[in-house]
Design a protein around this motif. Sequence first.
Motif, PDB file in Angstrom:
ATOM      1  N   SER B  71      18.794 -12.197  28.973  1.00 54.24           N
ATOM      2  CA  SER B  71      20.068 -12.878  28.641  1.00 54.24           C
ATOM      3  C   SER B  71      20.669 -13.892  29.255  1.00 54.24           C
ATOM      4  O   SER B  71      21.129 -15.101  28.821  1.00 54.24           O
ATOM      5  CB  SER B  71      21.002 -11.964  28.122  1.00 54.24           C
ATOM      6  OG  SER B  71      20.644 -10.988  27.218  1.00 54.24           O
ATOM      7  N   LEU B  72      20.527 -14.015  30.763  1.00 56.58           N
ATOM      8  CA  LEU B  72      20.943 -14.763  31.685  1.00 56.58           C
ATOM      9  C   LEU B  72      20.108 -16.088  31.699  1.00 56.58           C
ATOM     10  O   LEU B  72      20.609 -17.124  31.484  1.00 56.58           O
ATOM     11  CB  LEU B  72      20.605 -14.255  32.942  1.00 56.58           C
ATOM     12  CG  LEU B  72      22.087 -13.225  33.304  1.00 56.58           C
ATOM     13  CD1 LEU B  72      21.748 -12.815  34.796  1.00 56.58           C
ATOM     14  CD2 LEU B  72      23.202 -13.910  33.594  1.00 56.58           C
ATOM     15  N   HIS B  74      18.205 -16.923  28.882  1.00 60.42           N
ATOM     16  CA  HIS B  74      18.170 -17.479  27.890  1.00 60.42           C
ATOM     17  C   HIS B  74      19.671 -18.337  27.783  1.00 60.42           C
ATOM     18  O   HIS B  74      19.685 -19.704  27.460  1.00 60.42           O
ATOM     19  CB  HIS B  74      18.343 -16.218  26.683  1.00 60.42           C
ATOM     20  CG  HIS B  74      18.600 -17.185  25.417  1.00 60.42           C
ATOM     21  ND1 HIS B  74      17.810 -17.555  24.746  1.00 60.42           N
ATOM     22  CD2 HIS B  74      20.025 -17.205  24.878  1.00 60.42           C
ATOM     23  CE1 HIS B  74      18.431 -17.925  23.450  1.00 60.42           C
ATOM     24  NE2 HIS B  74      19.680 -17.846  23.621  1.00 60.42           N
ATOM     25  N   GLY B  75      20.763 -17.793  28.163  1.00 57.52           N
ATOM     26  CA  GLY B  75      21.735 -18.612  28.199  1.00 57.52           C
ATOM     27  C   GLY B  75      22.069 -19.546  28.868  1.00 57.52           C
ATOM     28  O   GLY B  75      22.312 -20.741  28.648  1.00 57.52           O
ATOM     29  N   PHE B  76      21.628 -19.436  30.337  1.00 59.04           N
ATOM     30  CA  PHE B  76      21.735 -20.798  31.186  1.00 59.04           C
ATOM     31  C   PHE B  76      20.813 -21.814  30.937  1.00 59.04           C
ATOM     32  O   PHE B  76      21.121 -23.029  30.995  1.00 59.04           O
ATOM     33  CB  PHE B  76      21.550 -20.143  32.677  1.00 59.04           C
ATOM     34  CG  PHE B  76      22.841 -19.703  33.105  1.00 59.04           C
ATOM     35  CD1 PHE B  76      24.045 -20.520  33.194  1.00 59.04           C
ATOM     36  CD2 PHE B  76      23.180 -18.171  33.231  1.00 59.04           C
ATOM     37  CE1 PHE B  76      25.149 -20.097  33.974  1.00 59.04           C
ATOM     38  CE2 PHE B  76      24.208 -17.782  33.660  1.00 59.04           C
ATOM     39  CZ  PHE B  76      25.192 -18.590  34.081  1.00 59.04           C
ATOM     40  N   ARG B  78      19.910 -22.762  27.748  1.00 61.63           N
ATOM     41  CA  ARG B  78      20.527 -23.467  26.876  1.00 61.63           C
ATOM     42  C   ARG B  78      21.634 -24.383  27.086  1.00 61.63           C
ATOM     43  O   ARG B  78      22.208 -25.205  26.636  1.00 61.63           O
ATOM     44  CB  ARG B  78      20.844 -22.383  25.598  1.00 61.63           C
ATOM     45  CG  ARG B  78      20.553 -22.964  24.370  1.00 61.63           C
ATOM     46  CD  ARG B  78      20.927 -22.155  23.188  1.00 61.63           C
ATOM     47  NE  ARG B  78      20.002 -22.076  22.042  1.00 61.63           N
ATOM     48  CZ  ARG B  78      20.193 -21.657  21.156  1.00 61.63           C
ATOM     49  NH1 ARG B  78      20.722 -20.366  20.701  1.00 61.63           N
ATOM     50  NH2 ARG B  78      19.482 -21.712  19.972  1.00 61.63           N
TER      51      ARG B  78
END
Lengths: 130, 118
Positions: B71-72, B74-76, B78
């Motif tokens: 998730s980290l 993916h999030g960073f 984007r």
Amino acid sequence: MAVRRPYVRPMAGWWRRNPFYIFYMLREATSVFVALYALQLLYGLYTLAVGEAAFDAWLVSLRHPLFLVFHGVALAAALLHAFTWFNVAPKAMPVLYLGSHRVADRTLVWAQYLIFAVISVAILGVVLGG
Amino acid sequence: MPKRSNEPVFWALFGAGGVVAAFVLPALIVVTGLAAPLGLPSPGVLSYERVSAFAASLPGAAFLFVVISLSLWHGFHRIYHSLHELGVHRGLSVVRVLCYGTALAGTALTAYLLVTAI
């Protein structure tokens, strides 16, 4: 001699001019909540390693109205991410064949919704029911 | 030999994280962010004993590692690319290091915490 000044289309606020791009940026914005929630989980894991008192303090802090609002918005963001992710997956993955028959995009999207429902019910059932 | 882009590596992590976040995060947010703090359906949904037993089990640790680290990434990934679209261009290489650095540090910390918990 005058210096030539070619017209450059201003780009500031480009995404606010078109509903399609507003939705696009909303989709990209879900990443902020995915990252923040992951950091929140990581912090919880850290308090777990520190000890029971620290972990319980973390649980109490989650009851703060601001955190409840944050998690409400994060849930909406995660659902929007899931919805948009499942919908574009058939475009991002290699074409899937069953025998000589190409699996329709719609089938792939619905299959993901089905898996999503099974996983969600399993998580909620195990944690909240058990 | 032409200089090859390292983008595929980060895109792969972004893609894997996107899948994990899409399938798992909504239910997980309901559990940790809403149900547990509100005491639904009963207090003690996330008791220390329960969560530490989960984090110390191999499937539990693997689940937490995959969810948090991917998730980290993916999030960073984007966030970094969205900054370009918002017109942030100056110092973008510094932002890139900060974004991927946070994801990398978070991955390492998650692995460390889970390995010591087992």
